[in-house]
Design a protein around this motif. Structure first.
Motif, PDB file in Angstrom:
ATOM      1  N   GLY A 147     108.925  68.313 -56.836  1.00 22.48           N
ATOM      2  CA  GLY A 147     110.010  69.223 -56.466  1.00 22.48           C
ATOM      3  C   GLY A 147     111.371  68.566 -56.593  1.00 22.48           C
ATOM      4  N   TRP A 148     111.472  67.320 -56.144  1.00 23.70           N
ATOM      5  CA  TRP A 148     112.719  66.554 -56.239  1.00 23.70           C
ATOM      6  C   TRP A 148     113.152  66.424 -57.694  1.00 23.70           C
ATOM      7  CZ3 TRP A 148     116.629  64.014 -53.729  1.00 23.70           C
ATOM      8  CH2 TRP A 148     117.240  62.953 -54.401  1.00 23.70           C
ATOM      9  N   SER A 149     112.225  66.008 -58.556  1.00 26.60           N
ATOM     10  CA  SER A 149     112.592  65.791 -59.961  1.00 26.60           C
ATOM     11  C   SER A 149     112.865  67.109 -60.672  1.00 26.60           C
ATOM     12  CB  SER A 149     111.505  65.000 -60.693  1.00 26.60           C
ATOM     13  OG  SER A 149     110.324  65.751 -60.781  1.00 26.60           O
ATOM     14  N   HIS A 150     112.337  68.208 -60.141  1.00 31.06           N
ATOM     15  CA  HIS A 150     112.599  69.536 -60.707  1.00 31.06           C
ATOM     16  C   HIS A 150     114.087  69.865 -60.631  1.00 31.06           C
ATOM     17  CE1 HIS A 150     111.628  73.534 -61.992  1.00 31.06           C
ATOM     18  NE2 HIS A 150     112.017  74.094 -60.869  1.00 31.06           N
ATOM     19  N   ILE A 151     114.810  69.197 -59.730  1.00 27.37           N
ATOM     20  CA  ILE A 151     116.245  69.431 -59.569  1.00 27.37           C
ATOM     21  C   ILE A 151     117.088  68.268 -60.094  1.00 27.37           C
ATOM     22  CG2 ILE A 151     118.095  69.723 -57.834  1.00 27.37           C
ATOM     23  CD1 ILE A 151     116.435  72.232 -58.282  1.00 27.37           C
ATOM     24  N   VAL A 152     116.677  67.046 -59.853  1.00 28.42           N
ATOM     25  CA  VAL A 152     117.567  65.908 -60.150  1.00 28.42           C
ATOM     26  C   VAL A 152     117.276  65.176 -61.456  1.00 28.42           C
ATOM     27  CG1 VAL A 152     118.087  65.539 -57.700  1.00 28.42           C
ATOM     28  CG2 VAL A 152     116.245  64.250 -58.775  1.00 28.42           C
ATOM     29  N   SER A 153     116.201  65.523 -62.156  1.00 25.38           N
ATOM     30  CA  SER A 153     115.891  64.792 -63.400  1.00 25.38           C
ATOM     31  C   SER A 153     116.827  65.233 -64.526  1.00 25.38           C
ATOM     32  CB  SER A 153     114.434  65.020 -63.805  1.00 25.38           C
ATOM     33  OG  SER A 153     114.281  66.298 -64.371  1.00 25.38           O
ATOM     34  N   LEU A 154     116.855  64.441 -65.584  1.00 24.79           N
ATOM     35  CA  LEU A 154     117.684  64.768 -66.736  1.00 24.79           C
ATOM     36  C   LEU A 154     117.198  66.027 -67.442  1.00 24.79           C
ATOM     37  CD1 LEU A 154     118.218  61.181 -68.214  1.00 24.79           C
ATOM     38  CD2 LEU A 154     119.807  62.538 -66.836  1.00 24.79           C
ATOM     39  N   ASP A 155     115.944  66.388 -67.235  1.00 26.87           N
ATOM     40  CA  ASP A 155     115.381  67.598 -67.848  1.00 26.87           C
ATOM     41  C   ASP A 155     115.705  68.859 -67.051  1.00 26.87           C
ATOM     42  OD1 ASP A 155     114.195  66.031 -69.822  1.00 26.87           O
ATOM     43  OD2 ASP A 155     112.364  65.763 -68.650  1.00 26.87           O
ATOM     44  N   ALA A 156     116.399  68.723 -65.940  1.00 28.25           N
ATOM     45  CA  ALA A 156     116.643  69.857 -65.042  1.00 28.25           C
ATOM     46  C   ALA A 156     118.049  70.436 -65.192  1.00 28.25           C
ATOM     47  CB  ALA A 156     116.412  69.413 -63.597  1.00 28.25           C
ATOM     48  N   PHE A 184     104.325  73.387 -49.935  1.00 29.91           N
ATOM     49  CA  PHE A 184     105.301  72.926 -48.945  1.00 29.91           C
ATOM     50  C   PHE A 184     105.972  71.633 -49.419  1.00 29.91           C
ATOM     51  CE2 PHE A 184     106.298  70.346 -45.154  1.00 29.91           C
ATOM     52  CZ  PHE A 184     107.320  71.139 -44.632  1.00 29.91           C
ATOM     53  N   GLY A 185     105.170  70.686 -49.898  1.00 27.57           N
ATOM     54  CA  GLY A 185     105.732  69.425 -50.398  1.00 27.57           C
ATOM     55  C   GLY A 185     106.669  69.643 -51.563  1.00 27.57           C
ATOM     56  N   PHE A 186     106.250  70.505 -52.501  1.00 23.93           N
ATOM     57  CA  PHE A 186     107.087  70.802 -53.663  1.00 23.93           C
ATOM     58  C   PHE A 186     108.408  71.432 -53.235  1.00 23.93           C
ATOM     59  CE2 PHE A 186     108.672  73.643 -56.908  1.00 23.93           C
ATOM     60  CZ  PHE A 186     108.751  72.803 -58.003  1.00 23.93           C
ATOM     61  N   ASN A 187     108.323  72.447 -52.365  1.00 25.27           N
ATOM     62  CA  ASN A 187     109.532  73.160 -51.941  1.00 25.27           C
ATOM     63  C   ASN A 187     110.454  72.284 -51.100  1.00 25.27           C
ATOM     64  OD1 ASN A 187     109.026  75.624 -53.261  1.00 25.27           O
ATOM     65  ND2 ASN A 187     107.510  76.117 -51.716  1.00 25.27           N
ATOM     66  N   LEU A 188     109.876  71.407 -50.309  1.00 26.27           N
ATOM     67  CA  LEU A 188     110.703  70.475 -49.538  1.00 26.27           C
ATOM     68  C   LEU A 188     111.422  69.509 -50.475  1.00 26.27           C
ATOM     69  CD1 LEU A 188     111.545  69.710 -46.669  1.00 26.27           C
ATOM     70  CD2 LEU A 188     109.626  68.106 -46.623  1.00 26.27           C
ATOM     71  N   GLY A 189     110.720  69.013 -51.479  1.00 26.29           N
ATOM     72  CA  GLY A 189     111.350  68.151 -52.475  1.00 26.29           C
ATOM     73  C   GLY A 189     112.452  68.872 -53.234  1.00 26.29           C
ATOM     74  N   LEU A 190     112.191  70.137 -53.565  1.00 25.91           N
ATOM     75  CA  LEU A 190     113.184  70.980 -54.240  1.00 25.91           C
ATOM     76  C   LEU A 190     114.430  71.132 -53.371  1.00 25.91           C
ATOM     77  CD1 LEU A 190     113.425  73.061 -56.741  1.00 25.91           C
ATOM     78  CD2 LEU A 190     112.811  74.763 -55.036  1.00 25.91           C
ATOM     79  N   LEU A 234     122.892  78.915 -48.664  1.00 28.15           N
ATOM     80  CA  LEU A 234     122.845  79.386 -50.051  1.00 28.15           C
ATOM     81  C   LEU A 234     121.709  78.717 -50.831  1.00 28.15           C
ATOM     82  CD1 LEU A 234     124.585  81.084 -52.137  1.00 28.15           C
ATOM     83  CD2 LEU A 234     125.636  78.908 -52.718  1.00 28.15           C
ATOM     84  N   VAL A 235     121.627  77.391 -50.760  1.00 30.58           N
ATOM     85  CA  VAL A 235     120.570  76.701 -51.514  1.00 30.58           C
ATOM     86  C   VAL A 235     119.193  77.000 -50.921  1.00 30.58           C
ATOM     87  CG1 VAL A 235     122.062  74.896 -52.446  1.00 30.58           C
ATOM     88  CG2 VAL A 235     120.823  74.472 -50.335  1.00 30.58           C
ATOM     89  N   THR A 236     119.136  77.261 -49.620  1.00 34.96           N
ATOM     90  CA  THR A 236     117.864  77.640 -49.012  1.00 34.96           C
ATOM     91  C   THR A 236     117.439  79.029 -49.506  1.00 34.96           C
ATOM     92  OG1 THR A 236     118.287  76.255 -47.085  1.00 34.96           O
ATOM     93  CG2 THR A 236     116.647  77.990 -46.830  1.00 34.96           C
ATOM     94  N   ALA A 237     118.400  79.926 -49.701  1.00 35.67           N
ATOM     95  CA  ALA A 237     118.087  81.249 -50.263  1.00 35.67           C
ATOM     96  C   ALA A 237     117.505  81.089 -51.664  1.00 35.67           C
ATOM     97  CB  ALA A 237     119.330  82.130 -50.297  1.00 35.67           C
ATOM     98  N   PHE A 238     118.079  80.180 -52.437  1.00 34.79           N
ATOM     99  CA  PHE A 238     117.551  79.906 -53.781  1.00 34.79           C
ATOM    100  C   PHE A 238     116.125  79.366 -53.686  1.00 34.79           C
ATOM    101  CE2 PHE A 238     116.899  76.873 -57.301  1.00 34.79           C
ATOM    102  CZ  PHE A 238     116.966  77.756 -58.362  1.00 34.79           C
ATOM    103  N   THR A 239     115.901  78.435 -52.769  1.00 36.96           N
ATOM    104  CA  THR A 239     114.556  77.856 -52.594  1.00 36.96           C
ATOM    105  C   THR A 239     113.557  78.919 -52.172  1.00 36.96           C
ATOM    106  OG1 THR A 239     115.500  75.707 -51.989  1.00 36.96           O
ATOM    107  CG2 THR A 239     113.224  76.098 -51.365  1.00 36.96           C
ATOM    108  N   ILE A 240     113.965  79.840 -51.299  1.00 40.06           N
ATOM    109  CA  ILE A 240     113.065  80.907 -50.854  1.00 40.06           C
ATOM    110  C   ILE A 240     112.650  81.777 -52.041  1.00 40.06           C
ATOM    111  CG2 ILE A 240     112.928  83.046 -49.501  1.00 40.06           C
ATOM    112  CD1 ILE A 240     114.660  81.547 -47.364  1.00 40.06           C
TER     113      ILE A 240
END
Length: 194
Positions: free
Chosen positions: A13-22, A137-143, A47-53
């Protein structure tokens, strides 16, 4: 669920947002946050939580095989959500909390589309997992953590531009939004489904 599995999905989830491919997700967050300053931190976090939801809901429905979408169309629609958000910023003259409330709806609705972009690749992984709920849950928390990290960088750059470089807020929003708009439009044109 073992901690190692949770951390695996968190990092995904973290890399889904912060990687160079994101880049597409980073541009979307930049377009959403461009109209805010550090004084609006609480609003931005909502706002970002709305996006995550929105993102999480589509991901869940996809993993459960309730919805499926053509990846060609999803890859086209993602940059469309970005340039629409950036374009809406260009027409905003007022940056009060009430004036930028539309961004909440954009974040939630467009989060649904962005969730489809990752759903195809993660569907099989999570569907095989005995602890699918913890994986999601882990993925979304990382996101969420990745988005907050990215938001803090954007707000810090905005603070620097407005405070030290003395750039007017409207000009800063136009600069960021126009840059995001042009990149997203190019991405959309490159991804038009055949």
């Amino acid at each position: 669920m073992p901690l190692a599995d949770f951390l695996f999905y968190f990092k995904l989830g973290w890399s889904h947002i912060v990687s160079l491919d994101a880049l597409d997700h980073q541009l979307f967050i930049l377009a959403l946050v461009a109209v805010y300053t550090a004084r609006n931190l609480k609003q931005v976090l909502i706002l970002v939580t709305a996006f995550t939801i929105g993102h999480s809901l589509t991901l869940l429905l996809s993993v459960l095989d309730v919805v499926r979408f053509s990846s060609k169309w999803v890859e086209f629609l993602i940059p469309c959500t970005i340039f629409i958000t950036a374009l809406s910023n260009l027409f905003k003259k007022d940056f009060s909390a009430k004036a930028v409330n539309t961004n909440y709806y954009l974040a939630l609705f467009f989060g649904l589309i962005h969730g489809m972009g990752f759903a195809n690749s993660v569907r099989m992984m999570l569907a095989k997992d005995q602890n699918m709920g913890w994986g999601l849950f882990g993925f979304n928390l990382g996101l969420e953590v990745g988005q907050v990290f990215f938001v803090i960088i954007i707000l810090a750059l905005t603070w620097f531009a407005l405070s030290f470089l003395k750039i007017k807020r409207r000009e800063w929003v136009i600069f960021l939004s126009a840059a995001v708009f042009s990149l997203a439009l190019q991405m959309a044109l490159e991804r038009i489904p055949n």
